[in-house]
Write a protein that holds these residues in place. Structure first.
Motif, mmCIF file in Angstrom:
data_model
loop_
_atom_site.group_PDB
_atom_site.id
_atom_site.type_symbol
_atom_site.label_atom_id
_atom_site.label_comp_id
_atom_site.label_asym_id
_atom_site.label_seq_id
_atom_site.Cartn_x
_atom_site.Cartn_y
_atom_site.Cartn_z
ATOM 1 N N ALA A 1 0.834 -1.208 0.000
ATOM 2 C CA ALA A 1 0.000 0.000 0.000
ATOM 3 C C ALA A 1 0.859 1.245 0.000
ATOM 4 C CB ALA A 1 -0.931 -0.009 1.213
ATOM 5 N N VAL A 2 1.891 1.225 0.799
ATOM 6 C CA VAL A 2 2.798 2.364 0.849
ATOM 7 C C VAL A 2 3.518 2.537 -0.483
ATOM 8 C CG1 VAL A 2 4.871 3.283 1.937
ATOM 9 C CG2 VAL A 2 3.108 2.226 3.336
ATOM 10 N N ALA A 3 3.886 1.425 -1.070
ATOM 11 C CA ALA A 3 4.667 1.484 -2.295
ATOM 12 C C ALA A 3 3.922 2.160 -3.435
ATOM 13 C CB ALA A 3 5.077 0.072 -2.723
ATOM 14 N N PHE A 4 2.603 1.993 -3.466
ATOM 15 C CA PHE A 4 1.851 2.483 -4.613
ATOM 16 C C PHE A 4 0.796 3.499 -4.228
ATOM 17 C CE2 PHE A 4 2.897 -2.049 -5.117
ATOM 18 C CZ PHE A 4 4.022 -1.857 -5.900
ATOM 19 N N LYS B 1 2.183 -17.236 -1.794
ATOM 20 C CA LYS B 1 1.921 -16.425 -2.979
ATOM 21 C C LYS B 1 0.880 -15.339 -2.667
ATOM 22 C CE LYS B 1 4.532 -19.049 -5.577
ATOM 23 N NZ LYS B 1 3.963 -19.901 -6.646
ATOM 24 N N PHE B 2 1.019 -14.217 -3.376
ATOM 25 C CA PHE B 2 0.101 -13.088 -3.193
ATOM 26 C C PHE B 2 -0.178 -12.453 -4.539
ATOM 27 C CE2 PHE B 2 -0.666 -8.560 -2.851
ATOM 28 C CZ PHE B 2 -1.610 -8.469 -1.835
ATOM 29 N N THR B 3 -1.455 -12.165 -4.833
ATOM 30 C CA THR B 3 -1.838 -11.403 -6.025
ATOM 31 C C THR B 3 -2.934 -10.422 -5.625
ATOM 32 O OG1 THR B 3 -3.515 -13.027 -6.684
ATOM 33 C CG2 THR B 3 -1.299 -13.293 -7.602
ATOM 34 N N GLY B 4 -2.955 -9.259 -6.274
ATOM 35 C CA GLY B 4 -3.975 -8.288 -5.936
ATOM 36 C C GLY B 4 -4.038 -7.157 -6.935
ATOM 37 N N VAL B 5 -5.082 -6.343 -6.789
ATOM 38 C CA VAL B 5 -5.261 -5.142 -7.606
ATOM 39 C C VAL B 5 -5.301 -3.951 -6.661
ATOM 40 C CG1 VAL B 5 -6.750 -3.913 -9.204
ATOM 41 C CG2 VAL B 5 -6.534 -6.403 -9.376
ATOM 42 N N TYR B 6 -4.353 -3.036 -6.854
ATOM 43 C CA TYR B 6 -4.223 -1.885 -5.974
ATOM 44 C C TYR B 6 -4.767 -0.628 -6.648
ATOM 45 C CZ TYR B 6 -2.240 1.548 -2.826
ATOM 46 O OH TYR B 6 -2.098 2.579 -1.949
ATOM 47 N N ASP B 7 -5.525 0.162 -5.882
ATOM 48 C CA ASP B 7 -6.110 1.390 -6.406
ATOM 49 C C ASP B 7 -5.479 2.587 -5.693
ATOM 50 O OD1 ASP B 7 -7.632 3.512 -7.246
ATOM 51 O OD2 ASP B 7 -9.566 2.510 -6.982
ATOM 52 N N PRO B 8 -4.642 3.366 -6.387
ATOM 53 C CA PRO B 8 -4.014 4.528 -5.747
ATOM 54 C C PRO B 8 -5.020 5.558 -5.262
ATOM 55 C CG PRO B 8 -2.910 3.978 -7.813
ATOM 56 C CD PRO B 8 -4.168 3.166 -7.765
ATOM 57 N N ALA B 9 -6.189 5.655 -5.902
ATOM 58 C CA ALA B 9 -7.181 6.635 -5.486
ATOM 59 C C ALA B 9 -7.749 6.309 -4.104
ATOM 60 C CB ALA B 9 -8.310 6.703 -6.507
ATOM 61 N N VAL C 1 -5.987 4.297 -2.008
ATOM 62 C CA VAL C 1 -4.824 3.915 -1.190
ATOM 63 C C VAL C 1 -5.121 2.576 -0.526
ATOM 64 C CG1 VAL C 1 -3.099 4.766 0.442
ATOM 65 C CG2 VAL C 1 -4.584 6.374 -0.731
ATOM 66 N N ALA C 2 -5.565 1.604 -1.314
ATOM 67 C CA ALA C 2 -5.941 0.292 -0.797
ATOM 68 C C ALA C 2 -6.049 -0.706 -1.939
ATOM 69 C CB ALA C 2 -7.271 0.365 -0.052
ATOM 70 N N PHE C 3 -5.943 -1.979 -1.595
ATOM 71 C CA PHE C 3 -6.221 -3.045 -2.547
ATOM 72 C C PHE C 3 -7.723 -3.202 -2.679
ATOM 73 C CE2 PHE C 3 -1.870 -4.132 -1.571
ATOM 74 C CZ PHE C 3 -1.390 -4.616 -2.779
ATOM 75 N N VAL C 4 -8.233 -3.143 -3.906
ATOM 76 C CA VAL C 4 -9.659 -3.386 -4.106
ATOM 77 C C VAL C 4 -9.951 -4.879 -4.063
ATOM 78 C CG1 VAL C 4 -10.072 -1.258 -5.363
ATOM 79 C CG2 VAL C 4 -9.352 -3.297 -6.624
ATOM 80 N N SER C 5 -8.926 -5.689 -4.342
ATOM 81 C CA SER C 5 -9.051 -7.139 -4.211
ATOM 82 C C SER C 5 -7.664 -7.732 -4.048
ATOM 83 C CB SER C 5 -9.754 -7.754 -5.423
ATOM 84 O OG SER C 5 -8.966 -7.558 -6.594
ATOM 85 N N ALA C 6 -7.585 -8.835 -3.320
ATOM 86 C CA ALA C 6 -6.308 -9.516 -3.133
ATOM 87 C C ALA C 6 -6.568 -10.933 -2.653
ATOM 88 C CB ALA C 6 -5.433 -8.779 -2.125
ATOM 89 N N THR C 7 -5.686 -11.848 -3.051
ATOM 90 C CA THR C 7 -5.742 -13.225 -2.574
ATOM 91 C C THR C 7 -4.336 -13.670 -2.211
ATOM 92 O OG1 THR C 7 -5.468 -14.164 -4.790
ATOM 93 C CG2 THR C 7 -7.727 -13.782 -4.023
#
Length: 526
Positions: free
Chosen positions: A10-13, A126-134, A136-142
């Motif tokens: 989250a911080v990174a993006f 393993k980790f995958t997700g979609v991050y939304d900068p607007a 400042v959070a992952f909208v989805s992650a597994t």
């Protein structure tokens, strides 16, 4: 390490997405964005390195530079395998993120009892997700892992923790009142811990084993202020120097206020299936054990809740007399917490009042004033509807407690019992061999007499205690108010005696009775 990963990402993006072309200039900008929140030292020593890698950026995390930096310290040493993350900008301004954090490592440090050593490993994590900068959070992650182990070694105890396969999911959306709403679900199979205690000074030397074939976590939050919190973190990094922080304390106050209420509400539950604890004295267990907690954010009327729910409870029967069988709970559901908790007023007054240019930053009497404000809102201690069961015996409780005058409480508790006669029969049986139960048995009979019989046959007691010391049960006063202590009584006695002596000296006889009455007069009148 696994739980920290989403925060690191989250911080990174947290900065808005830039041009979709992945190149060295993009890697530099992403590095600068990350340094905005974590500082540049990690990049300068090579702890984190960001490079273009095809159509994505590669974030390489290598702990060796940090290990080398800390190698001169005897009190703390560690070694952790490196790992990579891949982040790919999307056309919609969000980011695809993936990582393999299958880590192994060790830590050595000096604790209160002496040197401590920890070994850990996480396989196929393993980790995958979609991050939304607007947001400042992952909208989805597994996330998923195959297994986890951790071993700790201390002078007086050892612990071996292991877990099998695990999965996790996270989803976030924009909250109606600002920030984000989120849900998290995690499940881990075959959790186990073996604890070996060896403390000769206390005469302890035994093992304890904890097992749960399935362990899960469910959490949800509303209105988490992700963006203001990240801005506050960036401000802290930019103002690490104390002198600079003092100069910019007005901005600090502004950013602290912007982060309130931090979140609107967060709730979570830890759940264990077939939970068991084995020790030298026997086995404790529960078919299902849930530990729940929830807390409002910083508000003027906040609530906090805790819950413990267990079914199919078992305890080593050899620890208890046979007659206690009907009294030993097999199911419990306990709920407690607080209400009318005003943290908003406290936080805002503290932010407004502190001055980093003074020592101390807050006035000496400020804390007392905050406590007074807190009590003025009449916070409550809440006992939510709670039950303790064994077969057809059930004890249900609920109530609340306030502190209207300061230290002494007003409390109302309602207790309803089904199967009270079985409780009495068990105590009667216990009285045959246990002197304490023989003394308790008449009390149990007396308590029944105060109960009110409900339509379903249960007995109910509504217990009211007041700050004045009075106690009432089902409207019947069992104890009146405590005697009011008159702090001036001693002074009145002395003045009365002086007056009596003066009268005796002046009249010399039966007027001394009048002197006694005069001495008593001030005690009876305000």
């Amino acid at each position: 390490m696994k739980r920290v990963l989403p925060l690191v990402l989250a911080v990174a993006f947290s900065a808005p997405a830039f041009a979709q072309t992945v190149d060295s200039q993009g890697a530099k900008k992403l590095t600068d964005d990350l340094a905005h929140y974590f500082g540049r030292q990690g990049f300068d020593i090579g702890l984190v390195k960001i490079t273009a890698d095809g159509d994505a950026y590669k974030l390489a995390v290598d702990f060796k530079p940090l290990v080398a930096l800390l190698s001169k310290q005897d009190s703390f040493k560690f070694d952790v395998t490196p790992y990579d993350m891949r982040v790919k900008p999307r056309q919609d301004g969000q980011w695809d993120v993936s990582a393999d954090t299958s880590l192994t490592g060790s830590f050595d440090f000096k604790g209160p009892q002496g040197p401590q050593h920890i070994d850990f490993s996480v396989s196929n994590n393993k980790f995958t997700g979609v991050y939304d900068p607007a947001l400042v959070a992952f909208v989805s992650a597994t996330g998923s892992m195959d297994a986890m182990t951790m071993k700790t070694r201390e002078p007086k105890q050892e612990a071996d923790v292991s877990a099998g396969a695990g999965t996790a999911t996270l989803n976030s959306t924009k909250s109606a009142n600002g920030g984000i709403d989120f849900t998290v679900a995690e499940k881990i199979l075959n959790f186990a811990e073996v604890l070996k205690i060896n403390d000769p000074e206390r005469g302890l030397n035994f093992p304890v084993t904890l097992n749960a074939p399935e362990f899960s976590v469910h959490a949800n939050g509303k209105g988490v202020r992700t963006k203001p919190l990240m801005d506050l973190l960036a401000f802290a990094v930019a103002n690490e120097d104390e002198a600079k922080l003092k100069v910019n304390q007005a901005e600090l106050k502004s950013r602290l206020l912007a982060a309130l209420p931090v979140w609107e509400r967060i709730d979570g539950t830890y759940a264990f299936k077939d939970f068991a604890i084995e020790s030298p004295v026997g086995k404790w267990g529960a078919k299902q054990l849930d530990l729940a907690s929830g807390m409002d954010g910083v508000s003027q009327n906040g609530k906090i809740n805790y819950g413990i729910k267990a079914s199919g409870l078992t305890i080593p029967r050899q620890l208890l007399p046979a007659w206690t069988g009907p009294l030993v709970p097999t199911d419990i559901d306990l709920n407690f917490g607080g209400a009318n908790i005003d943290l908003d007023t406290m936080a805002k007054k503290a932010i407004e009042a502190f001055d980093l240019n003074k020592n101390p930053p807050l006035p000496g009497e400020f804390g007392k004033a905050l406590v007074a404000d807190f009590k003025a809102k009449k916070p409550k201690v809440i006992l939510g509807h709670s039950t303790v069961k064994n077969g057809d015996v059930e004890v249900a409780m609920e109530g609340e407690m306030t502190f209207p005058g300061g230290e002494k409480p007003d409390a109302t508790v309602t207790v309803a019992v089904a199967g009270y006669d079985r409780i009495v029969d068990a105590l009667k049986e216990g009285a045959k061999s246990d002197e304490q139960m023989a003394q308790a048995f008449p009390f149990a009979l007396a308590v029944k007499g105060f109960g009110k019989t409900l339509p379903d046959g249960r007995l109910e007691w509504v217990i009211n205690t007041k700050a004045d010391g009075s106690v009432a049960v089902n409207g019947a006063m069992l104890k009146g108010p405590d005697e009011v202590q008159d702090d001036s009584a001693g002074q009145d006695d002395n003045s009365g005696d002086d007056g009596a002596n003066g009268t005796d000296n002046s009249t010399g006889g039966e007027d001394s009775d009048g002197g006694d009455n005069g001495g008593a007069g001030p005690k009876l009148q305000p």
